[in-house]
Enzyme design. Structure first.
Site, short mmCIF file in Angstrom:
data_model
loop_
_atom_site.label_atom_id
_atom_site.label_comp_id
_atom_site.label_asym_id
_atom_site.label_seq_id
_atom_site.Cartn_x
_atom_site.Cartn_y
_atom_site.Cartn_z
N LYS A 167 10.27 46.03 -10.60
CA LYS A 167 9.35 45.53 -11.57
C LYS A 167 7.96 45.62 -10.99
O LYS A 167 7.84 46.05 -9.88
CB LYS A 167 9.63 44.22 -11.55
CG LYS A 167 11.06 43.74 -12.25
CD LYS A 167 11.31 44.18 -13.77
CE LYS A 167 12.92 44.28 -14.17
NZ LYS A 167 13.57 42.96 -13.94
C1 LIG Z 1 14.91 42.46 -14.52
C2 LIG Z 1 15.17 41.76 -15.49
C3 LIG Z 1 15.75 40.52 -15.40
C4 LIG Z 1 16.65 40.07 -14.26
O1 LIG Z 1 15.96 40.16 -13.17
P1 LIG Z 1 16.61 39.88 -11.75
O2 LIG Z 1 15.30 39.62 -10.83
O3 LIG Z 1 17.13 41.27 -11.60
O4 LIG Z 1 17.80 38.94 -11.50
C5 LIG Z 1 16.22 39.83 -16.82
N1 LIG Z 1 15.52 40.24 -18.01
C6 LIG Z 1 14.87 41.25 -17.91
C7 LIG Z 1 14.25 41.90 -19.24
C8 LIG Z 1 14.86 42.29 -16.85
O5 LIG Z 1 13.98 43.45 -16.83
#
Ligand SMILES: *Cc1c(COP(=O)(O)O)cnc(C)c1O
Length: 359
Positions: A167
């Protein structure tokens, strides 16, 4: 590294002042009144659903085209995710499909800012109208984007973020929920700490040993080590967002002449955080293999959630439920997008795509 090392030399490795500092920094950056840090983006979604009181018999509308965690969070609470379709050009949650899927049991709508472009929150509010339905933004892709001059993090009743390494900013693993509602923030702070109303540091400061567990929460805390990294990363975000935008503009320009490739639609009333650069290509599997063969990290985001075996088996879903998302899934391809990419990297990806789609 210096920020993390400083925490290692301090008194608090978790539940300490670095958590609060990161929360304040995120609240300030997004403009939200409250920010609650948790151990992952998935924990953030679960915490948000809990704060809204989602339980058995409740329905939450989620887009078909998202990471499974958006829907899983509803299931954790005993609720039922109801899958709505996306718009063909942006792949964002379609307000008309939300309207078609609303029932007397609908308690919330969870919008996903797919690839980094915010959903049409005004249209979603209009569809909800006066009904007691909460709006949640899964903003895992859109930290730093704006919609109608307002920052992501303030567009819904609750907004969730992920700090997984893929992210915009990372804490290794981590997440955050922002809200303007103090009561929801309070429920979330309790939930992330086993359902206990005070944390370790508050008791230390009060010289007290007693505490009360008022509900069944979880250990969804995030450590001070992680939060120090997150706060440091947040300082870099504006520059990284600029780079992502510049790389997207280069892709736009170089991909425009390619006849078999279509880029996703963008709306003029919002900015795009470009977590992903997604295109649609006929013969996607061939293009994917060709990129991988050249060592270029392509990916597909996402298979419609309800087509995963768990959702088929638990809820009896079948192909045909969300035709736009299903058609998109056959063609979408996420190509490399990260701030350190140079112009030559962008050209190399585009040249590989040209060769793969020309034959
Ligand atoms: C990355 C992501 C998540 C989950 O995040 P984590 O930190 O990996 O648990 C949830 N929703 C979306 C759309 C994502 O891209």
């Amino acid at each position: 590294m210096a920020a993390v090392a400083a925490v290692l030399r301090s008194d608090w490795l978790t539940t300490g002042p670095a958590v609060e500092r990161f929360e304040h920094a995120m609240a300030e950056y997004t403009g939200a009144a409250h920010a609650v840090a948790v151990s992952s983006g998935t924990a953030a979604l679960h915490t948000a659903m809990y704060a809204l009181g989602i339980g058995p018999g409740d329905e939450v509308i989620v887009p078909a085209l998202t990471f499974a965690a958006t829907a899983n969070a509803v299931v954790y609470c005993g609720g039922t995710p109801v899958f709505a379709d996306v718009e063909a050009d942006t792949l964002l949650l379609d307000p008309a499909s939300v309207a078609r899927n609303m029932t007397v049991r609908t308690r919330a709508v969870a919008a996903v800012d797919y690839a980094g472009q915010p959903c049409d929150y005004e249209a979603l509010r209009k569809v909800i109208g006066e009904r007691a339905i909460a709006l949640v933004a899964d903003a895992s892709h859109s930290l730093g984007a704006r919609y109608h001059q307002r920052k992501v993090g303030t567009l819904a009743d609750l907004s969730t973020f992920s700090f997984h390494p893929v992210k915009h900013i990372t804490t290794g693993e981590g997440g955050m929920v922002t809200t303007n509602q103090a009561a929801l923030a309070g429920r979330m702070r309790t939930f992330r700490n086993h359902g206990i109303t005070s944390d370790h540091r508050q008791r230390a400061e009060q010289g007290s040993f007693s505490y009360e567990m008022v509900d069944l929460g979880y250990n969804y805390r995030i450590s001070d080590l992680q939060c120090a990294l997150g706060a440091s990363q947040l300082g870099e975000l504006p520059g990284w967002l600029q780079r992502r935008e510049a790389i997207a503009a280069q892709y736009d320009e170089l991909l425009a002449p390619l006849p078999h490739i279509q880029t996703l639609g963008r709306k003029p009333d919002r900015t795009h955080a470009y977590h992903l650069y997604v295109l649609r290509v006929r013969g996607r599997n061939v293009a994917f293999a060709a990129l991988r063969e050249r060592g270029i990290g392509a990916n597909v985001h996402y298979r419609p959630v309800y087509l995963h075996p768990f959702y088929r088996e638990r809820f009896g879903h079948q192909a045909g439920l969300c035709p736009v998302a299903e058609a998109a899934y056959e063609e979408i391809l996420s190509i490399p997008m990260f701030p350190a990419m140079e112009r030559e990297d962008v050209e190399r990806v585009v040249n590989a795509l040209r060769e793969a789609t020309e034959g």
